[in-house]
Design an enzyme around this catalytic site. Sequence first.
Site, mmCIF file in Angstrom:
data_model
loop_
_atom_site.group_PDB
_atom_site.id
_atom_site.type_symbol
_atom_site.label_atom_id
_atom_site.label_comp_id
_atom_site.label_asym_id
_atom_site.label_seq_id
_atom_site.Cartn_x
_atom_site.Cartn_y
_atom_site.Cartn_z
ATOM 1 N N CYS A 68 2.564 -7.915 11.232
ATOM 2 C CA CYS A 68 1.862 -9.186 11.025
ATOM 3 C C CYS A 68 2.775 -10.392 11.045
ATOM 4 O O CYS A 68 2.326 -11.516 10.783
ATOM 5 C CB CYS A 68 1.106 -9.133 9.709
ATOM 6 N N GLY B 224 4.290 0.270 8.948
ATOM 7 C CA GLY B 224 4.019 -0.399 10.211
ATOM 8 C C GLY B 224 5.337 -0.682 10.919
ATOM 9 O O GLY B 224 6.386 -0.818 10.282
ATOM 10 N N ASN C 295 7.784 -7.271 11.598
ATOM 11 C CA ASN C 295 6.792 -6.235 11.321
ATOM 12 C C ASN C 295 5.454 -6.602 11.971
ATOM 13 O O ASN C 295 5.336 -7.666 12.598
ATOM 14 C CB ASN C 295 6.654 -6.064 9.796
ATOM 15 N N GLY D 297 -4.790 -7.652 2.506
ATOM 16 C CA GLY D 297 -6.180 -7.262 2.744
ATOM 17 C C GLY D 297 -6.771 -6.354 1.692
ATOM 18 O O GLY D 297 -7.730 -6.706 1.012
ATOM 19 N N THR D 298 -6.214 -5.147 1.515
ATOM 20 C CA THR D 298 -6.819 -4.205 0.576
ATOM 21 C C THR D 298 -6.348 -4.429 -0.855
ATOM 22 O O THR D 298 -7.140 -4.259 -1.788
ATOM 23 C CB THR D 298 -6.528 -2.753 0.991
ATOM 24 N N ALA E 139 6.549 -0.896 3.572
ATOM 25 C CA ALA E 139 5.463 -1.262 4.484
ATOM 26 C C ALA E 139 5.965 -1.631 5.863
ATOM 27 O O ALA E 139 5.255 -1.486 6.850
ATOM 28 C CB ALA E 139 4.667 -2.427 3.897
ATOM 29 N N CYS E 140 7.189 -2.153 5.940
ATOM 30 C CA CYS E 140 7.656 -2.808 7.163
ATOM 31 C C CYS E 140 8.897 -2.146 7.727
ATOM 32 O O CYS E 140 9.868 -1.897 6.995
ATOM 33 C CB CYS E 140 7.986 -4.271 6.885
ATOM 34 N N SER F 191 0.794 -1.237 0.000
ATOM 35 C CA SER F 191 0.000 0.000 0.000
ATOM 36 C C SER F 191 0.826 1.286 0.000
ATOM 37 O O SER F 191 0.492 2.221 -0.743
ATOM 38 C CB SER F 191 -0.963 -0.010 1.192
ATOM 39 N N GLU G 131 5.335 -11.485 9.240
ATOM 40 C CA GLU G 131 5.901 -12.179 8.085
ATOM 41 C C GLU G 131 7.279 -11.651 7.690
ATOM 42 O O GLU G 131 7.944 -12.237 6.834
ATOM 43 C CB GLU G 131 4.954 -12.085 6.889
ATOM 44 N N PRO H 205 0.233 -10.157 4.376
ATOM 45 C CA PRO H 205 -1.210 -9.927 4.270
ATOM 46 C C PRO H 205 -1.514 -9.092 3.033
ATOM 47 O O PRO H 205 -0.733 -8.218 2.661
ATOM 48 C CB PRO H 205 -1.544 -9.141 5.540
#
Length: 770
Positions: A278, A123, A276, A438-439, A94-95, A79, A280, A436
């Site tokens: 989630c 995140g 991170n 999700g979006t 992201a991480c 994202s 992974e 993940p």
Amino acid sequence: MRKALKKPDLSKNALLILEKRYLKKDENGNVIETPEEMYERVARVIADVENNYNSGYSSQELFERFYNMMVDFYFQPNSPTLMNAGTPLGQLSACFVLPVEDSMEAIFEAVKRTAIIHKTGGGTGFSFSRLRPRNDIVRSTGGVASGPVSFMRVFNEATEAVKQGGRRRGANMGILRVDHPDILEFIDAKKKEGELANFNISVAITDRFMQALEKDEEYDLINPRTGKVHSRLKAKEVFDKLVYGAWRNGEPGIIFIDRINKMHPIPGAGEIEATNPCGEQPLLPYESCNLGSINLAKFIKGRQFLLVNKKRATLEEALDMIDWKKLEEITKLAIHFLDNVIDANHFPFKEIEEITRANRKIGLGVMGFADMLIQLGIPYSSNEALQVAEKVMSFIQEKGLEKSRELGEKKGDFPNIKLSIHKSPMRNGTITTIAPTGTISMIADTSSGIEPLFTIAYKKNVLGGESLIYANRYFEELAHELGFYSKELWEKVSGARSIKEFKEIPEYVREVFDTTFDVSPMQHVNIQAAFQKYVDNAVSKTINMPNSARIEDVEKVYKEAYIKGLKGLTVYRDGSRQVQVLETVKKEEKPSHHMEIRNPRPRPQVTKGKTYRMQTEMGTLYITINEDDEGLIEVFVHLGKSGSSVMAFTEAIGRLISLALRSGVNPNEIVKQLKGIKSSTPIRQEDGSVVFSVPDAIARSLEKFLQGGEQLELIPRGTSLASIPPVLGKARKEKKTEHSEADICPECGGVLIYQEGCFVCRDCGYSKCE
């Protein structure tokens, strides 16, 4: 003349998500770009990196290939890349993992950096294992330490205050080693729902602990300040408490920290302590990683196997349907894309930039695995599904390594290659991760990550009160072409946990269409293990369990995960911490054209009433409602264990309501004003109802009082509020609902499902952690 760009074929949901979260907006919040302009923006920035190298690749050619790969939904980046590429912010990862050192200055420096990272869309993960334990000595002040859990609350509040780029709230992972003296407090840190709401938490399990568990022995707890043994605990007692927490509400998860470090491809660069949000992406302190996912549902040759053959496929038949040539092409192009992201990235801090560029880690993963299996005619719960998982992921890993070696030859090795297990040439320290989705899976209109379908179809309430049924596209195609579609069946299937008992559906269709609730917990573990074999980093997946699962079932899954080589695990027992979706219809309120000023009637010496107890995101709330001969006269609000500022606000609400009641305001109008006010964390009550916030809880108590009030739990009058313990651990009454595994989306009121360590809304794309 500029070549016209292909437009993405977007579903209504996908377009809604893009407009709400991804497309650029002006200062007034108006969308100012189209989806194709967004993808053009991203592709251009990432392709232009090539101009910095003499690689033999044309930036214009790469732009077109990157653009088409995204708009055809073969691949989507994480994202932040979609949101920020080509914008002044420019942060694309992201991480992140930030170190938390054992000093007040270092702790609050980490808090500051966390807030900045969250603002850019990233995140953060932390290990709090370096912090001295609770009640340990603090020489500089002569006092005692408050311990890791207390400082986690500071990070949590900072996250609550910062909304990422104005679009979503940040997510954190908090980790504590199993040999830290405060481990028991940490395991219970999220025992009460709503605590540390912006954190996932995991215990870092060591091999030594697992050996002590197997031998039923004690193990050492080490004070990180001194490096000496603090005390000893029985491994089984700690493990039982950990397992119970996961059974109770899914917290904490576990990571196998020694395995993570043993399998780290760059061991000379340092020790990994955290992941991170989630789980992974294990990362070194200050390290970041950018991720992206290949949509496996796009790599099927021909039509659905079931449409043609009307039976489930063999492994050989399924593998023959996969377009391996196209998968190789997209895998190598995606690796090139993600490697270029590192160079295009605007890093938030110098330390992050230095180690990220030194290791050049990327994380290519997959989504749409369940949709791929459906098209192949393979049930998710079958042994064939495990073999498809291994074949596909080993292929992606192999082709990804080939591309990274090619880029190493043309652009140079990652700088820390001498500290790694890799031989030159190699461009990236790691290349694969299952994250993940999700979006981004909603944008691509495919199943999430490597999860099974949550349901085959679900009902969505849209503006205007219309109810629409969204079905899996492959199931809908079969229903129409095989002739078993009917409106009545659609209503029955909508929200059903499984279709195995619907005789109207052909047996071979029912056999292949597995949902989360058709898959055994051990098969979830097996699927995760199948992918983990061929993933450099780790795998984000939820091990779903039925509500009836026993504590021993969680214990078995945790032990099996260690045996099968997993790096971490998240367990979720159906209905253990989520709430039922409620629908409310507000009647139109007629405007008043006359205001009468009245003095409140005096309070009598004696009143009578009831006290209600409700759970809120701020803690246990007690609402006392009193009446006299003329009707309701006062409301007292007490919020247990809250700070002075919060107590001041709740007391003020009670005083204002009491003033309104004594002034003759209709109590139903007070209910209308307060009911439905939402906070970030709705809380499910023991009777199945939902409380959105403290004001909402007060409104619901007033409403119940006016209706007789016996449905809510009553506290006997005269009982000291200070003597009432919070409601914890009580057995939840079984309640069969359409979405008993659903929370409430704080943005749209839709269904939140729990998967890959996240709560994700299928309607608007909201996610608590991405």
